[in-house]
Design a protein around this motif. Structure first.
Motif, short mmCIF file in Angstrom:
data_model
loop_
_atom_site.label_atom_id
_atom_site.label_comp_id
_atom_site.label_asym_id
_atom_site.label_seq_id
_atom_site.Cartn_x
_atom_site.Cartn_y
_atom_site.Cartn_z
N THR A 68 0.83 -1.24 0.09
CA THR A 68 -0.08 0.05 0.14
C THR A 68 0.87 1.13 -0.14
OG1 THR A 68 -0.16 0.16 2.41
CG2 THR A 68 -1.96 -1.34 1.22
N VAL A 69 2.17 1.13 0.10
CA VAL A 69 3.02 2.37 -0.01
C VAL A 69 2.98 2.81 -1.33
CG1 VAL A 69 5.57 3.03 0.45
CG2 VAL A 69 4.67 1.29 1.58
N ARG A 70 2.84 4.43 -1.24
CA ARG A 70 2.71 5.19 -2.62
C ARG A 70 3.83 4.97 -3.36
NH1 ARG A 70 5.55 9.82 -1.71
NH2 ARG A 70 6.27 10.39 0.25
N LYS A 71 3.84 5.33 -4.49
CA LYS A 71 4.94 4.82 -5.54
C LYS A 71 6.30 5.62 -5.17
CE LYS A 71 5.86 4.70 -10.42
NZ LYS A 71 5.43 3.29 -10.59
N ASN A 72 6.20 6.74 -4.46
CA ASN A 72 7.45 7.34 -4.11
C ASN A 72 7.88 7.28 -2.69
OD1 ASN A 72 8.17 8.55 -6.64
ND2 ASN A 72 6.47 10.05 -6.34
N GLY A 73 7.09 6.44 -2.08
CA GLY A 73 7.09 6.20 -0.69
C GLY A 73 8.26 5.17 -0.20
N TRP A 74 8.28 4.39 0.88
CA TRP A 74 9.24 3.59 1.29
C TRP A 74 8.72 2.28 1.80
CZ3 TRP A 74 14.48 4.00 -0.12
CH2 TRP A 74 14.68 5.21 -0.65
N ALA A 75 9.36 1.20 1.53
CA ALA A 75 9.02 -0.05 2.29
C ALA A 75 10.23 -0.35 2.83
CB ALA A 75 8.44 -1.11 1.43
N VAL A 76 10.34 -0.51 4.33
CA VAL A 76 11.46 -0.65 5.08
C VAL A 76 11.44 -2.28 5.58
CG1 VAL A 76 12.74 -0.20 6.96
CG2 VAL A 76 11.54 1.60 5.72
N LEU A 77 12.35 -2.96 4.98
CA LEU A 77 12.22 -4.40 5.21
C LEU A 77 13.41 -4.92 5.93
CD1 LEU A 77 10.81 -5.44 1.75
CD2 LEU A 77 9.52 -4.74 3.69
N ASN A 78 13.13 -6.20 6.80
CA ASN A 78 13.99 -6.94 7.42
C ASN A 78 14.63 -7.88 6.45
OD1 ASN A 78 15.65 -8.41 9.04
ND2 ASN A 78 14.12 -8.69 10.50
N ALA A 79 15.77 -7.63 6.14
CA ALA A 79 16.67 -8.23 5.17
C ALA A 79 17.12 -9.57 5.96
CB ALA A 79 18.03 -7.67 4.44
N ASP A 80 17.12 -9.96 6.97
CA ASP A 80 17.59 -11.18 7.66
C ASP A 80 16.23 -12.02 7.69
OD1 ASP A 80 19.95 -9.96 8.34
OD2 ASP A 80 19.34 -9.20 10.44
N ASP A 81 15.19 -11.77 7.29
CA ASP A 81 14.16 -12.65 7.25
C ASP A 81 13.80 -12.77 5.95
OD1 ASP A 81 11.18 -13.26 7.28
OD2 ASP A 81 11.15 -12.73 9.40
N ASP A 82 13.85 -14.21 5.57
CA ASP A 82 13.58 -14.48 4.18
C ASP A 82 12.38 -13.96 3.53
OD1 ASP A 82 16.14 -15.77 4.22
OD2 ASP A 82 15.39 -17.66 4.33
N LEU A 83 11.34 -14.31 4.44
CA LEU A 83 9.86 -14.11 4.04
C LEU A 83 9.79 -12.67 4.05
CD1 LEU A 83 7.69 -16.67 5.97
CD2 LEU A 83 8.29 -16.69 3.43
N VAL A 84 10.26 -11.83 4.81
CA VAL A 84 9.88 -10.25 4.46
C VAL A 84 10.89 -9.68 3.56
CG1 VAL A 84 10.52 -8.12 5.86
CG2 VAL A 84 9.64 -10.17 7.06
N TYR A 85 12.02 -10.48 3.29
CA TYR A 85 13.00 -9.74 2.19
C TYR A 85 12.54 -10.34 0.83
CZ TYR A 85 17.20 -9.71 -0.82
OH TYR A 85 18.00 -9.59 -1.79
N ALA A 86 11.82 -11.12 0.62
CA ALA A 86 11.08 -11.49 -0.56
C ALA A 86 9.88 -10.88 -0.91
CB ALA A 86 10.34 -13.01 -0.30
N MET A 87 9.46 -10.02 0.22
CA MET A 87 8.26 -8.96 0.06
C MET A 87 8.53 -7.95 -1.24
SD MET A 87 6.50 -8.49 3.21
CE MET A 87 5.94 -9.57 4.70
N ARG A 88 9.83 -7.77 -1.57
CA ARG A 88 10.16 -6.51 -2.01
C ARG A 88 10.00 -6.62 -3.61
NH1 ARG A 88 13.97 -10.11 -2.36
NH2 ARG A 88 15.60 -10.04 -4.12
N GLU A 89 9.51 -8.12 -3.90
CA GLU A 89 9.40 -8.58 -5.39
C GLU A 89 8.10 -8.00 -5.70
OE1 GLU A 89 10.14 -12.61 -5.27
OE2 GLU A 89 12.30 -12.59 -4.49
N LYS A 90 7.06 -7.75 -4.97
CA LYS A 90 5.65 -7.45 -5.44
C LYS A 90 5.44 -6.11 -5.21
CE LYS A 90 3.62 -11.76 -4.53
NZ LYS A 90 2.43 -12.68 -3.70
N LEU A 91 6.64 -5.24 -4.87
CA LEU A 91 6.36 -3.71 -4.57
C LEU A 91 6.42 -2.90 -5.61
CD1 LEU A 91 8.12 -3.72 -0.80
CD2 LEU A 91 5.67 -4.31 -1.55
N ASP A 92 5.73 -1.81 -5.56
CA ASP A 92 5.79 -0.59 -6.57
C ASP A 92 6.26 0.53 -5.92
OD1 ASP A 92 5.79 0.68 -9.13
OD2 ASP A 92 3.78 1.01 -8.96
N CYS A 93 7.05 0.67 -4.88
CA CYS A 93 7.66 1.80 -4.34
C CYS A 93 9.11 1.42 -3.91
CB CYS A 93 7.06 1.86 -2.88
SG CYS A 93 7.22 0.27 -1.71
#
Length: 878
Positions: free
Chosen positions: A609-634
């Protein structure tokens, strides 16, 4: 078949991020579980006849692309479709039949429940969606079982709901215009008031009155005598007339004015109680009585001849003009008046209430009385070519028609309309006038302004019967939100299995230290500018809306938990920064989420739900959280406790922002530079660096604020001044240092959280470590065993207690399960069972050894902290 569960989504959810208004229904097909539509001929034979709207195609190619599958036709039913899919389409078609154009949906089997289907579909009005859901299941079941069906009452009920609850065309045009400009809206509870925008930037509309509508202007417009006097004094043509209170005064007025006349209530609106073209004393008495039903005082005026025109002025400018014609029929020498009405109502543009462009004509008592004045009834046959008006007013809502004449209005009349709005004092003003030709100055046609309306209807302008449709909502939004103004406030949102409350509190503290007026939500409550206004778990959509509706808030920080997203979806559609702390095995088996991967999909709704110019701040140590970046448009920023993380290195090398914990510091990677925020041990929330889970939380908060544009030194200072306490962070690492021992109150309640706490405990010196712990009845047995196993490993002694809410298990079941888990790695660990939490606290405080550390994992945070405060006071008194 039967409905097992029915939920209403009001925002982005696990089922769809883009489609906010959804019904999510679980249907047990029971004995029909193995059936498809092809095995039940009645579905193909009867459904298309019962619901012709079943085969409606979406209005746009974009919608068709999203839906992918074609409408449900008799051929498809004969070929074979799952019954869940049939129910989905029936629920949508029922709503479309009642004037609610919804198309999106999906259905699929419940993976862990044979014979059960998930049916998900869009709704326009929540209550209508729920009625459609229940009716769809009943209808399909009746057809499958060969029972007789009748859907007329359901359609009627859905029509009623639409008219009662859906926005009228005027409100909807403004809301739609706002949405097209990315301005959010919220309908305020138990009212027709719509909030546009969030927090301090909000504006409100109520129909077509706005935050800027003058109360004095509304009062003036509501008193026709006062309005007429003001306009007359300003040189605006108005009808001659007077106000009467009795039939004797009515007779005197007629003697002075002569026929034809008009009677109307002094405080009326929308043409209610008005009678036009009165030519006899009997008609005058009837008109007087009709007006008295709405007002004690009745206006009597000379009839001004001419066509009825409505001029719309917004923010001092004429926006649109329409010529209005009352509902009418034209005779053909064959059909009765009622038959002619029925023929007119066959126009596909006509519908119930505000359902369509035009409203169906109803031959009500007013119509029948009007017919009597002409010596006619509904059974009369009109001669060919004779036009008969069926209403005395030209309102669209009573079946009238409108023709746009905006481009024909004479400049004199434009100026006059704009002056009238200013004289009365209305930001949105409808001016009714009678004249033979709107293209000629009003003073030359002997026309007159007959009424001024606050909250004028937009329907005749946005959907005229003839002529050009006008976007009259655009100037309203221009007025409320001028170019350069803001409608939204910044939103930080946090989710994850563990750490989200602390991260939310850190973010709220950092933001507040910048001078913002912060509203934030956590599992402990809702806080506006640091003041708790509600207590309890406030991590759902309603709590988020509470903050976003507050007129004093200019920054929102929202903890967003799994439960709210599954129960009703998010309370906002977009955010500026989303933080995902981690995803672990907790709450599995609840609300149809059975795996950690499913849980990640739920948590993953937030960053999407992050706006296009916003930021998703993700835990890179967590495989499932890190994988979330693949579906993001921000934009994506990563954080890690491993300074050598290859994920961080790769991200930074590609120009991404990242934060790491290295050499005792929290540092941010930006391009090829490393910016150190501060030593983590300097932040009180880390307890000198021992609480590594709070180093992680502080790092996530620091990175989120840096992404948003906060200065690193401001972030550093804020983190240094955030001191955890029973007031600021209740139930989160609250430390009580007594003379002989130490107590820590925390909320760790799953294996992942307890593992993190164990790391802190290992780094903490104590002669004896005691855990006061309980199990949770709504967790899977394997999760409870894993949780208890860690507890048994890290404590020297355990006090086993019970929560008041056992959440589905018995006290004995939880006791046995926890005891089994505690002894898996520590078979000889001393376990004392004390069922009541407060009794367990009393016991551990009275038996604590010198130099020991007691960790209390509490359910009742408030009572626990209160008891510890009382204990501290007693020791201090001694």
């Amino acid at each position: 078949m039967k409905i097992v569960n029915l939920r209403t989504m009001r925002g982005p959810s696990f089922w769809s991020v883009k489609h906010y208004r959804l019904i999510v229904m679980k249907v047990d097909l029971e004995e029909l579980a193995d059936k498809w539509s092809s095995s039940i001929p009645a579905l193909a034979e009867q459904l298309p006849q019962l619901l012709p709207r079943l085969t409606d195609a979406p209005p746009s190619d974009a919608d068709k692309a999203i839906l992918k599958k074609p409408p449900l036709t008799a051929a498809l039913l004969s070929d074979g479709e799952p019954l869940g899919y049939v129910i989905q389409h029936v629920a949508l078609a029922l709503q479309r039949t009642a004037g609610m154009p919804v198309f999106w949906g999906k259905s699929y089997p419940a993976e862990h429940e044979p014979g059960v289907e998930f049916v998900v579909f869009a709704y326009q009005e929540e209550r209508a969606g729920r009625v459609a859901a229940e009716a769809a299941v009943q209808l399909v079941d009746d057809l499958c079982q060969g029972r007789p069906v009748n859907i007329e009452r359901t359609i009627e009920e859905l029509h009623e709901i639409r008219e009662e609850e859906f926005f009228g065309p005027s409100t909807w045009s403004i809301v739609s215009e706002a949405a097209s400009r990315n301005i959010p809206y919220i309908q305020l509870k138990n009212s027709n008031i719509i909030q546009l925008g969030y927090g301090v930037n909000q504006k409100r509309i109520w129909a077509t009155t706005s935050s800027y509508t003058s109360h004095a202007g509304v009062e003036v417009a509501g008193n026709k005598n006062r309005t007429k006097a003001m306009l007359d004094g300003a040189g605006v043509p108005v009808p001659n007339g007077t106000t009467v209170y009795s039939e004797d005064e009515l007779r005197e007025a007629i003697e002075e004015l002569g026929f034809p006349i008009v009677t109307k209530p002094l405080n009326g609106n929308h043409g209610r109680g008005a009678t036009i073209g009165i030519k006899s004393w009997a008609e005058a008495v009837d008109g007087f009585q009709a007006a008295r039903e709405h007002s004690r005082a009745v206006i009597v005026e000379q009839l001004v001849q001419g066509h009825d025109f409505r001029m719309l002025v917004v923010n001092g400018k004429l926006i649109a003009a329409a010529k209005r014609t009352p509902a009418a029929v034209t005779g053909d020498g064959q059909h009765t008046v009622q038959e002619l009405i029925d023929l007119v109502n066959q126009d596909p543009r006509r519908g119930v209430g505000h359902e369509k462009v035009l409203t169906s004509i109803k031959a009500d008592q007013h119509t029948q009385d009007l017919l009597l004045t002409h010596g006619l009834t509904l059974e009369s046959v009109l001669p060919e070519g004779q036009e008969l008006y069926l209403k005395t007013t030209a309102n669209i809502s009573t079946g009238g028609t409108a023709t746009d004449v905006t481009d024909l209005v004479h400049p004199y009349n434009v100026l006059m309309a704009e002056r009238v709005a200013g004289i009365v004092g209305l930001d949105i003003c409808g001016i009714d006038l009678l004249t033979s030709d709107i293209a000629i100055p009003l003073n030359e046609t002997r026309g007159a302004v007959i009424e001024v309306n606050a909250a004028p209807g937009f329907r005749m302008h946005i959907s005229p019967t003839q002529g050009l449709a006008r976007n009259v909502a655009a100037p309203v939004i221009d007025m409320l939100f001028p170019a350069g103004s803001k409608a939204r406030i910044p939103i930080f949102a946090v989710t994850g299995t563990n750490g989200k409350t602390t991260t939310t509190l850190l973010l709220a503290h950092i933001v507040a230290s910048k001078g913002y007026k912060v509203g934030h939500t956590t599992t402990n409550g809702i806080y506006i500018q640091g003041v708790q206004l509600q207590s309890g778990d406030c991590t759902g959509g309603q709590s988020a809306e509470f903050v976003l509706k507050d007129p004093t808030v200019n920054f929102a920080v929202l903890e967003t938990a799994r439960g709210g997203m599954l129960r009703s979806g998010l309370g906002f559609h977009t955010c500026d920064v989303a933080v995902v702390t981690n995803v672990a095995a907790d709450h599995l088996g609840l609300r149809d989420i059975y795996t950690v991967e499913d849980m990640a999909a739920v948590k993953g709704v937030l960053p999407r739900t992050v706006r296009k110019n916003g930021w998703a701040v993700l835990n890179a140590d967590d495989d499932l959280v890190y994988a979330m970046r693949e579906k993001l448009d921000c934009r994506v920023a990563l954080f890690s406790m491993d300074e050598h993380s290859p994920r961080i290195r790769e991200h930074a090398e590609h120009g991404g922002l990242a934060a790491v914990y290295e050499e005792g510091y929290i540092s941010i990677y930006k391009n090829s530079y490393k910016l150190r925020i501060d030593r983590a041990a300097e932040f009180p929330v880390t307890f000198g660096g021992r609480a590594t889970f709070n180093i992680e939380n502080a790092m996530a908060a620091a990175l989120a604020c840096y992404c948003y544009g906060f200065d690193k030194d401001e972030i550093k200072q804020a983190l240094r001044t955030f001191v955890p306490s029973s007031v600021k962070t209740p139930g989160r690492m609250n430390v009580y240092k007594f003379p002989q021992f130490e107590v820590i109150v925390d909320y760790a309640h799953n294996a992942h959280g307890m593992e993190k706490f164990a790391q802190f405990l290992d780094a903490t010196e104590a002669t004896h470590k005691v855990g006061v712990i309980s199990g949770l009845g709504d967790r899977r047995d394997e999760d409870t065993l894993a949780f208890a196993r860690i507890v048994g490993r890290v404590f020297d002694e355990v006090i086993l207690r019970q929560d008041r809410d056992l959440r589905g298990k018995t006290a004995q079941e939880l006791k046995d399960l926890m005891t089994e888990g505690l002894r898996l790695d520590a078979p000889d660990i001393p376990i004392t069972y004390i069922e009541n939490e407060m009794d367990a606290m009393d016991h551990v405080l009275q038996t604590a050894r010198p130099g020991s550390l007691i960790a209390m994992f509490t359910e009742d945070i408030k009572s626990t902290l209160q008891k510890l405060d009382e204990f501290e006071s007693l020791i201090s008194a001694d």
